[in-house]
Design an enzyme around this catalytic site. Structure first.
Site, PDB file in Angstrom:
ATOM      1  N   ARG A  90       4.577  39.256  45.772  1.00 58.16           N
ATOM      2  CA  ARG A  90       4.174  40.387  45.518  1.00 58.16           C
ATOM      3  C   ARG A  90       5.311  41.602  44.840  1.00 58.16           C
ATOM      4  O   ARG A  90       4.971  42.064  44.117  1.00 58.16           O
ATOM      5  CB  ARG A  90       3.379  41.243  46.687  1.00 58.16           C
TER       6      ARG A  90
ATOM      7  N   PHE B 274       3.005  45.710  50.709  1.00 54.97           N
ATOM      8  CA  PHE B 274       3.307  44.379  50.848  1.00 54.97           C
ATOM      9  C   PHE B 274       4.205  43.780  49.958  1.00 54.97           C
ATOM     10  O   PHE B 274       4.104  42.854  49.296  1.00 54.97           O
ATOM     11  CB  PHE B 274       1.930  43.726  50.551  1.00 54.97           C
TER      12      PHE B 274
ATOM     13  N   PHE C  97      -1.029  49.983  59.374  1.00 55.54           N
ATOM     14  CA  PHE C  97      -0.203  50.158  58.055  1.00 55.54           C
ATOM     15  C   PHE C  97       0.309  48.531  57.767  1.00 55.54           C
ATOM     16  O   PHE C  97       1.371  48.498  57.198  1.00 55.54           O
ATOM     17  CB  PHE C  97       0.845  50.945  58.291  1.00 55.54           C
TER      18      PHE C  97
ATOM     19  N   GLU D 220      -1.077  43.262  61.019  1.00 54.06           N
ATOM     20  CA  GLU D 220      -1.882  41.952  60.445  1.00 54.06           C
ATOM     21  C   GLU D 220      -1.688  40.907  60.927  1.00 54.06           C
ATOM     22  O   GLU D 220      -2.619  40.093  61.457  1.00 54.06           O
ATOM     23  CB  GLU D 220      -1.427  42.040  58.926  1.00 54.06           C
TER      24      GLU D 220
ATOM     25  N   ARG E 165       2.057  48.518  54.016  1.00 53.09           N
ATOM     26  CA  ARG E 165       1.528  49.091  53.127  1.00 53.09           C
ATOM     27  C   ARG E 165       2.103  48.865  51.608  1.00 53.09           C
ATOM     28  O   ARG E 165       3.254  49.406  51.459  1.00 53.09           O
ATOM     29  CB  ARG E 165       1.525  50.486  53.327  1.00 53.09           C
TER      30      ARG E 165
ATOM     31  N   GLU F  37      -3.271  51.253  49.589  1.00 50.85           N
ATOM     32  CA  GLU F  37      -2.015  50.964  49.348  1.00 50.85           C
ATOM     33  C   GLU F  37      -1.219  51.601  48.186  1.00 50.85           C
ATOM     34  O   GLU F  37      -0.230  52.324  48.313  1.00 50.85           O
ATOM     35  CB  GLU F  37      -1.549  49.516  49.311  1.00 50.85           C
TER      36      GLU F  37
HETATM   37  N1  MTE Z   1      -4.857  54.590  56.407  1.00 47.09           N
HETATM   38  C1  MTE Z   1      -4.619  55.026  57.847  1.00 47.09           C
HETATM   39  N2  MTE Z   1      -5.112  55.980  58.135  1.00 47.09           N
HETATM   40  N3  MTE Z   1      -4.206  54.055  58.726  1.00 47.09           N
HETATM   41  C2  MTE Z   1      -3.629  52.887  58.203  1.00 47.09           C
HETATM   42  O1  MTE Z   1      -3.177  51.937  59.132  1.00 47.09           O
HETATM   43  N4  MTE Z   1      -3.325  51.259  56.454  1.00 47.09           N
HETATM   44  C3  MTE Z   1      -2.992  50.927  54.961  1.00 47.09           C
HETATM   45  C4  MTE Z   1      -4.141  51.604  54.300  1.00 47.09           C
HETATM   46  N5  MTE Z   1      -4.377  53.027  54.731  1.00 47.09           N
HETATM   47  C5  MTE Z   1      -3.850  52.297  56.740  1.00 47.09           C
HETATM   48  C6  MTE Z   1      -4.281  53.206  56.027  1.00 47.09           C
HETATM   49  C7  MTE Z   1      -2.794  49.616  54.496  1.00 47.09           C
HETATM   50  S1  MTE Z   1      -1.558  48.953  54.812  1.00 47.09           S
HETATM   51  C8  MTE Z   1      -3.937  48.816  53.983  1.00 47.09           C
HETATM   52  S2  MTE Z   1      -3.651  47.407  53.492  1.00 47.09           S
HETATM   53  C9  MTE Z   1      -5.148  49.569  53.818  1.00 47.09           C
HETATM   54  O2  MTE Z   1      -5.443  50.769  54.260  1.00 47.09           O
HETATM   55  C10 MTE Z   1      -6.370  48.675  54.695  1.00 47.09           C
HETATM   56  O3  MTE Z   1      -7.527  49.143  54.735  1.00 47.09           O
HETATM   57  P1  MTE Z   1      -8.282  49.081  53.249  1.00 47.09           P
HETATM   58  O4  MTE Z   1      -8.337  47.677  52.757  1.00 47.09           O
HETATM   59  O5  MTE Z   1      -9.650  49.321  53.883  1.00 47.09           O
HETATM   60  O6  MTE Z   1      -8.008  50.119  52.314  1.00 47.09           O
HETATM   61 MO1  MOS Z   2      -1.836  46.484  54.472  1.00 44.68          MO
HETATM   62  S1  MOS Z   2       0.308  45.966  54.140  1.00 44.68           S
HETATM   63  O1  MOS Z   2      -1.932  44.690  53.355  1.00 44.68           O
HETATM   64  O2  MOS Z   2      -2.271  45.700  56.019  1.00 44.68           O
END
Ligand code: MTE
Ligand code: MOS
Length: 792
Positions: A326, A360, A244, A248, A358, A728
């Protein structure tokens, strides 16, 4: 109530599990049966030590003395290290310096690591770490964004985006309103806490298993603290139990500390944070203090806006520059601001360094303009939905305050659709009637949009690599720079590869992310995982396919146009050759069956000097309509129903995408309603566990929850199979819940007053807002003045 909109039937003449079908998450069964391995499930290597750190008890202080004898003498302790024992770099700031791996003589937040301990058990390490005798000389603190603004304490310079002449537009507008609000932060509360396991390797190097969204950065920082070349360090991430954004940058300190201890002791070291330590020691979503000054016409249409967003960054820059940017980019959400100035401050506070979460910063920025939309509506005596609709971007009103032209206008149509399918007007009338007759319970309704920019705003991060091997039995091994945190990235990219070769999905094996397979990768973040890694994987497949086509054309004497990949076979002229047989033939003819792939996002740029550019390749859109009921005696509330229509482009996997929408929405609801981070005056986090910090439970999700994907909506940009990022954006759909709560509260003053409602809108805050609203109404009847919107 889960509806799956695009249930792609499997025509018998195609391979199974291709892009667009609802393949299961590759680990779905392993997740539910407990077989999916996380760091703490890995078999423990011989001689394993466990790490813990000693934490600062002051928010800002000079460390005048540190006596670690009792720590060293504790049974089971093998090693104790301070910053003076670090052979390489001591600063592990991810973008800008400012994050000491262990504090020296200055501490800048409660919980900051002062020294590291390695012991033979997890418990011994933690117990020993508490025994240090540390003397401090306290220094003045700033704990909130407002305090930092007053004291002019910033981690990075401010930034301004300017379009037109907002001062003039505001002065000349027929109506003008001002407002301010505090938007709360959020703890990530990933189910798997921060964890890593580091093993010394044959040479000077280390092998790092980590729960990180950014293996390449962990690799670089570990190499730097050890004083090694990057190639001495290998990093592997199989999966995270949620990231989430919290993993990072902030998985790296654990890896660095473990690597230092592993190097010093020559033994493997595991560092798994207890939940309470994780909540205190690692950064969260930034809380923000935002203000607006807006001018608008009789229709409520914005002529100009002056917006300020100020994020509480904590003690170091971490990712805050990009996060506050952002917030600025999204302070318009889906609306044309007219002539506008947006200023963003990066407030330095003596609290843990806040980080990605999520959205950002986008969610925090959007809240101020959504607040303004409600305020305009109350001021003019209109339905907030009508004000929102009139302010949407559209042809002729399509340039943002940072100069990007909005090319695709989906929101007007999506709002119309949801307005009809959710029965908005009919329910609005019913609710108004209900609120007139019901004394204690009040209902509220709101329909809000989301427009979220897709791309990293740091241009260089918009790149990805992949590695695809085809083995002689036709099975395929896939690796790429993206990490799996539950979001379904691995299965989506595997579906892309299966589609490229038109073979069944179960022929494709996804594998752990490793820095020695695909180097120099970007974090899996900014929702761009599939966009970037899907394209890189496709590029690798296309290279292999080109070689296969060249081979088949020559071997069978046909032209390239007569060769096609179809349903687990390759059609060569009139012949259909089974995929595995075909691959075997290519191997015997000495054709390379392995390739890397690469992708970099086109078109994007942003000039910080002018605050103008095209930072995003495209926008993802969504709309949500939520209905709540509020108990005006207690401030308690419930979400009765939520309807969502979300744009995932040409969805690569509708089941996974809908899961992301549902999960993101509920996580957003938690952020805006019950999840409250409470610090005391000394800067200590009091809400440091599930007993004091309330994340949403299943029972908090809307009782009636209807989620649909926008059908037939291919991405106009050439993303992987015309899909759109989905990770996100859905979080921000939860703004509809907050706005519906304001709507319910406004009903106690006959919708003539726009109640302030900071977030999280806990029952206490809701009750406070009801009291304020009633007081306002009482004063009105006393003075019988013309209704006005509240000022701040
Ligand atoms: N979904 C789950 N199940 N677990 C996670 O940690 N992180 C979120 C989102 N969905 C997350 C999630 C965040 S902050 C981001 S940036 C995106 O997933 C990252 O993955 P993606 O770029 O493959 O969508
Ligand atoms: Mo998602 S906050 O860009 O890891």
């Amino acid at each position: 109530m889960r509806k799956l909109p695009i249930n792609t039937p499997k025509p018998s003449d195609t391979a199974s599990g291709l892009s667009g079908t609802q393949a299961y998450h590759d680990s779905a069964w392993k997740h539910v049966s407990g077989k999916a391995r996380y760091i703490d499930d890995l078999p423990e290597p011989e001689g394993l030590l466990h790490a813990a750190v000693g934490q600062s008890t002051h928010a800002h202080a000079r460390v005048t003395a540190m006596d670690l004898d009792a720590v060293r003498n504790y049974p089971g302790v093998v090693e104790v290290m301070t910053v003076n024992d670090v052979p390489g770099h001591t600063d592990i700031g991810p973008v800008f310096p400012g994050d000491p791996v262990l504090a020296g003589d200055l501490v800048e937040h409660v919980g900051q690591p002062l020294f590291a301990v390695a012991a033979t058990s997890h418990r011994a390490a933690r117990q020993a770490a508490r025994l240090a005798k540390v003397s401090y000389e306290p220094l003045p603190t700033a704990l909130t964004a407002q305090e930092a603004l007053e004291q002019k304490l910033f981690v990075r310079p401010d930034h301004t985006q300017l379009r037109g002449d907002p001062d003039k537009a505001l002065a000349e507008a027929p109506h003008r309103l001002q407002g301010e609000m505090n938007v709360g932060g959020q703890e990530h509360f990933y189910l798997e806490g921060q964890a890593c396991l580091v093993e010394p390797t044959e040479d000077a190097g280390v092998f790092v298993h980590t729960s990180s969204q950014h293996p390449s950065e962990v690799q670089k920082l570990v190499a730097e603290v050890l004083g090694l070349a990057i190639h001495e360090v290998q990093v592997e991430v199989r999966r995270m139990g949620g990231g989430f954004g919290g993993k990072e940058t902030q998985a790296a300190p654990l890896a660095c500390i473990s690597a230092l201890l592993a190097r010093k002791t020559g033994r493997p070291v595991k560092y798994r944070m207890a939940r309470a330590d994780d909540m205190v020691q690692t950064g969260k979503r930034h809380d923000f203090y935002n203000t607006y000054d807006i001018g608008f016409d009789e229709q409520g249409v914005l002529r100009g806006a002056d917006i300020m967003v100020a994020g509480r960054c904590g003690f170091s820059p971490d990712l805050s520059d990009a996060i506050v940017d952002r917030a600025m980019f999204h302070s318009d959400n889906g609306y044309s601001l007219g002539e506008a100035r947006v200023v963003g401050h990066r407030c330095k506070t003596h609290t843990v360094s806040n980080t990605a979460f999520r959205g950002f910063g986008g969610p925090q920025g959007m809240m101020i303009i959504e607040r303004a939309m409600d305020d305009i509506a109350r001021y003019l005596g209109e339905d907030p939905l009508d004000i929102r609709k009139r302010n949407l971007y559209g042809p002729g009103r399509d340039v943002t305050h940072y100069g990007q032209k909005i090319e695709q206008h989906l929101l007007p149509d999506m709002i119309e659709k949801l307005e009809v399918s959710s029965d908005y007007r009919k329910r609005r009338a019913e609710i108004t009637h209900f609120n007139k007759t019901s004394q204690i319970l009040k209902r509220g309704l709101s329909l809000t949009p989301v427009k979220f920019g897709i791309s990293f705003t740091a241009q260089h991060l918009n790149q990805a690599g992949a590695l695809v091997h085809v083995y002689t039995d036709g099975s395929i091994h896939l690796n790429h720079g993206g990490t799996e945190m539950g979001q379904g990235l691995f299965i989506k990219v595997a579906q892309v590869v299966a589609s490229a070769f038109q073979v069944d999905l179960d022929r494709v094996k996804v594998s752990a992310t490793r820095t020695d397979k695909v180097p120099n990768t970007s974090p899996t973040a900014a929702s761009s995982g599939t966009d970037l890694n899907g394209m890189a994987a496709l590029d690798a497949c296309e290279k292999i396919k080109q070689r296969l086509v060249d081979f088949a054309a020559e071997a069978h004497g046909v032209s390239a146009e007569d060769i096609a990949f179809e349903n687990n076979t390759v059609r060569v002229g009139d012949q259909r050759i089974d995929w595995a047989d075909f691959v075997q033939q290519a191997y015997m003819a000495r054709v390379s069956l392995s390739s890397n792939g690469f992708y970099s996002t086109p078109k994007i740029h942003y000039d910080r000097a002018t605050g103008q550019g095209r930072p995003f390749l495209y926008f993802a859109n969504g709309v949500a309509c939520s209905e709540v009921v509020v108990d005006t005696l207690t401030g308690e509330y419930k979400v009765l129903r939520t309807d969502i229509l979300h744009d995932a482009g040409q969805s690569l996997n509708p089941a996974v995408d809908i899961g992301q929408i549902e999960g993101g929405f509920v996580q957003g609801m938690g952020w805006l309603t019950t999840e409250e981070l409470v610090y005391n005056k000394e800067g200590r986090l009091l809400s440091n566990g599930p007993a004091t910090y309330k994340i949403p439970a299943v029972s908090d999700a809307p009782a009636d929850f209807r989620v649909e994907l926008l059908p037939a909506s291919p991405n106009p940009e050439s993303t992987v199979f015309r899909s759109k990022a989905v990770g996100e954006p859905p979080l921000m759909l939860a703004m509809s819940v907050w706005s519906a709560m304001r709507d319910a509260i406004a009903s106690v003053a006959d919708y003539r007053y726009s109640p302030p409602l900071d977030t999280p809108a806990t029952p206490e805050r809701v009750l406070g807002a009801i009291t304020t609203t009633r007081r306002w109404a009482a004063e009105q009847t006393a003075t019988t003045e013309k209704p006005v919107s509240q000022e701040a």
